[in-house]
Design an enzyme around this catalytic site. Structure first.
Site, PDB file in Angstrom:
ATOM      1  N   ASP A 149       0.825  -1.207   0.000  1.00 55.18           N
ATOM      2  CA  ASP A 149       0.000   0.000   0.000  1.00 55.18           C
ATOM      3  C   ASP A 149       0.865   1.265   0.000  1.00 55.18           C
ATOM      4  O   ASP A 149       2.097   1.190  -0.020  1.00 55.18           O
ATOM      5  CB  ASP A 149      -0.929  -0.052   1.230  1.00 55.18           C
ATOM      6  CG  ASP A 149      -2.298   0.521   0.947  1.00 55.18           C
ATOM      7  OD1 ASP A 149      -2.414   1.401   0.090  1.00 55.18           O
ATOM      8  OD2 ASP A 149      -3.266   0.094   1.623  1.00 55.18           O
ATOM      9  N   ASP A 243      -9.859   3.621  -3.865  1.00 60.61           N
ATOM     10  CA  ASP A 243     -10.564   2.406  -3.433  1.00 60.61           C
ATOM     11  C   ASP A 243     -11.935   2.242  -4.077  1.00 60.61           C
ATOM     12  O   ASP A 243     -12.674   3.212  -4.278  1.00 60.61           O
ATOM     13  CB  ASP A 243     -10.741   2.432  -1.911  1.00 60.61           C
ATOM     14  CG  ASP A 243      -9.440   2.114  -1.198  1.00 60.61           C
ATOM     15  OD1 ASP A 243      -8.386   2.063  -1.854  1.00 60.61           O
ATOM     16  OD2 ASP A 243      -9.490   1.914   0.028  1.00 60.61           O
TER      17      ASP A 243
HETATM   18  C1  GAL Z   1      -6.179   1.217   1.250  1.00 57.24           C
HETATM   19  C2  GAL Z   1      -6.211   0.173   0.162  1.00 57.24           C
HETATM   20  C3  GAL Z   1      -7.312  -0.796   0.512  1.00 57.24           C
HETATM   21  C4  GAL Z   1      -7.013  -1.427   1.859  1.00 57.24           C
HETATM   22  C5  GAL Z   1      -6.829  -0.345   2.922  1.00 57.24           C
HETATM   23  C6  GAL Z   1      -6.350  -0.948   4.232  1.00 57.24           C
HETATM   24  O1  GAL Z   1      -5.187   2.134   0.967  1.00 57.24           O
HETATM   25  O2  GAL Z   1      -6.436   0.780  -1.079  1.00 57.24           O
HETATM   26  O3  GAL Z   1      -7.455  -1.771  -0.499  1.00 57.24           O
HETATM   27  O4  GAL Z   1      -5.870  -2.226   1.755  1.00 57.24           O
HETATM   28  O5  GAL Z   1      -5.897   0.611   2.500  1.00 57.24           O
HETATM   29  O6  GAL Z   1      -6.201   0.019   5.227  1.00 57.24           O
END
Ligand code: GAL
Length: 441
Positions: A149, A243
């Site tokens: 991430d 997301d």
């Molecule tokens: C976001 C990511 C999500 C999930 C989330 C967890 O940045 O795009 O898919 O992993 O963090 O905190």
């Protein structure tokens, strides 16, 4: 000109990250905890998912990765001596390796999550500056997949410029997808592969390549820093947007954006429009179908994100669609389906609410024996959509006026017989028709 184009395509593909044993060659199939449970995870939930992937027949269809997302470790920090991230002993009493053993015993693979920053998005320790130590831990634990991430980036490592991602708030964009009004946009010739974002992701790639285990590398920088340019050399897939949510408007928006990136998708590297929301929220059955079909034909990683112990049969049927999965996992043809006509809009229109409606792509599979044709109704009311054989790139050279093809409906499996000239279908709001178009008849 053509020679030049072919050469430049070959050159760009030659930089793809090629891994042993075909890992990452075709897009990944699996399950991930985030869309199902957010931070509320533990070993039981992960192992339940793994067992359900077997019991529900998903493993035999090719789903193989069981991925733990954010919130798996001790939040307060690393082991003071070894500097390793510590699996949360309450959530994972046998550690991550205990889960990996059981997942492997089912013939499946285990995925984990970290971030190219100091903390993950939920505030847990992340890997920036600890790439080697963490890659080593993951390898020792038996991890097969890393989602990486983009949270917790220290201010001294933020990029010099902002890259405009159409669905972020970083800049406004024209309807055709061109960004404007970025106050700190990069100069036209700027090479984003030299950005600090690319460097942060490359550090973990190098660490993963140095451990004695093949770990699929899934980049999650939300489309920032022009990841489409360097993602293919860095990871096996790369998120191209922010997301997803279980809403049709968001699904349509991401599909629209990704439809313009499909030249980047081929063996060993895939833009990732985020994990599946099939089975979540208030999506209608039609929307679940359209979401899955679009993701499958775009050759997105298909990572299920719903609790499998309570999944509806109707949603399971969608996730199990054999023609779409066969197309997605094609061992000989790496390219995805492309839009061949936008339908609701003029061709090449960038429209978050109305992605391209007509798509086609070739398949080498004997079971499909030809071309997949997808028709989407992006409107709010029931509409007719018609595929004219003379318009479908894979069919038009074979088509003769009045001529037909053998066609099957990919959802019902029904043989539609020898279909001449065109096929029309009535589609409810946001529904999708999927045709398997075979030999000339
Ligand atoms: C976001 C990511 C999500 C999930 C989330 C967890 O940045 O795009 O898919 O992993 O963090 O905190």
């Amino acid at each position: 000109m053509w020679q030049f184009l072919t050469l430049s395509l070959l050159v760009s593909r030659a930089t793809a990250l090629v891994r042993p044993d075909g890992v990452g060659r075709v897009p990944a199939l699996g399950w991930n905890s985030w869309n199902a449970y957010n931070c509320e995870i533990d070993a039981d939930k992960i192992l339940t998912a793994a067992n359900e992937v077997v019991n529900l027949g998903l493993k035999s269809l090719g789903y193989e990765y069981i991925n733990i997302d954010d919130c798996w470790s001790v939040k307060s920090g690393r082991d003071p001596t070894t500097k390793r991230i510590i699996p949360d002993p309450d959530k994972f009493p046998n550690g991550i390796s205990g889960v990996a053993d059981q997942v492997h015993a089912l013939g499946l693979k285990l995925g984990i999550y970290s971030s190219a920053g100091l903390t993950t998005c939920a505030g847990y320790p992340a890997s920036l500056g600890y790439e080697e130590i963490d890659a080593q831990s993951f390898a020792e634990w038996g991890v097969d997949y890393l989602k990486y991430d983009n949270c917790g980036v220290p201010t001294n490592l933020t990029d010099q410029y902002t890259y405009c991602v159409p669905d972020s708030t970083d800049g406004s964009y024209f309807p055709n997808g061109t960004c404007v009004n970025l106050t700190d946009a990069a100069p036209a010739n700027y090479n984003w592969a030299t950005s600090t974002t690319a460097k942060r992701y490359t550090r973990m790639r190098n660490a993963l390549l140095n451990v004695n285990r093949t770990i699929l590398y899934s980049l999650c920088d939300w489309g920032q820093a022009d990841v489409n340019d360097w993602g293919n050399a860095t990871g096996n897939s790369w998120r191209m947007s922010g997301d997803i949510t279980p809403t049709w408007s968001r699904i349509a928006e991401i599909a629209n954006e990704n439809s313009f990136l499909l030249n980047y998708a081929n063996f060993w590297g895939y833009p990732d429009p985020d994990m599946l929301e099939v089975g979540n929220g208030n999506l209608t059955l039609a929307e679940n179908r359209a979401h899955f079909a679009l993701w499958a034909v775009m050759k997105a990683p298909l990572i299920i994100g719903t609790p499998l112990s309570t999944i509806d049969q109707s949603h399971l049927t969608i996730l199990s669609n054999a023609p779409l999965l066969t197309f997605h996992q094609d061992p000989l043809i790496g390219r995805p389906a492309y839009p061949y006509k936008w339908g609701y809009n003029a061709d090449w229109t960038f429209d978050p609410a109305h992605p391209a409606e007509y798509w086609s792509g070739p398949s080498s599979a004997e079971a499909l024996n030809g071309t997949l044709v997808v028709m989407l109704n992006s409107q709010e009311t029931t509409q007719t959509r018609t595929a004219f054989w003379k318009e479908v790139p894979e069919l038009k050279d074979l088509y003769r006026r009045g001529g037909g093809f053998r066609v099957r409906d990919a959802w019902t499996g029904n043989d539609l017989g020898c279909v001449r000239d065109k096929y029309s279908v009535r589609l409810g709001a946001h529904d999708v028709g999927v045709l398997v178009v075979g030999e000339v008849c």
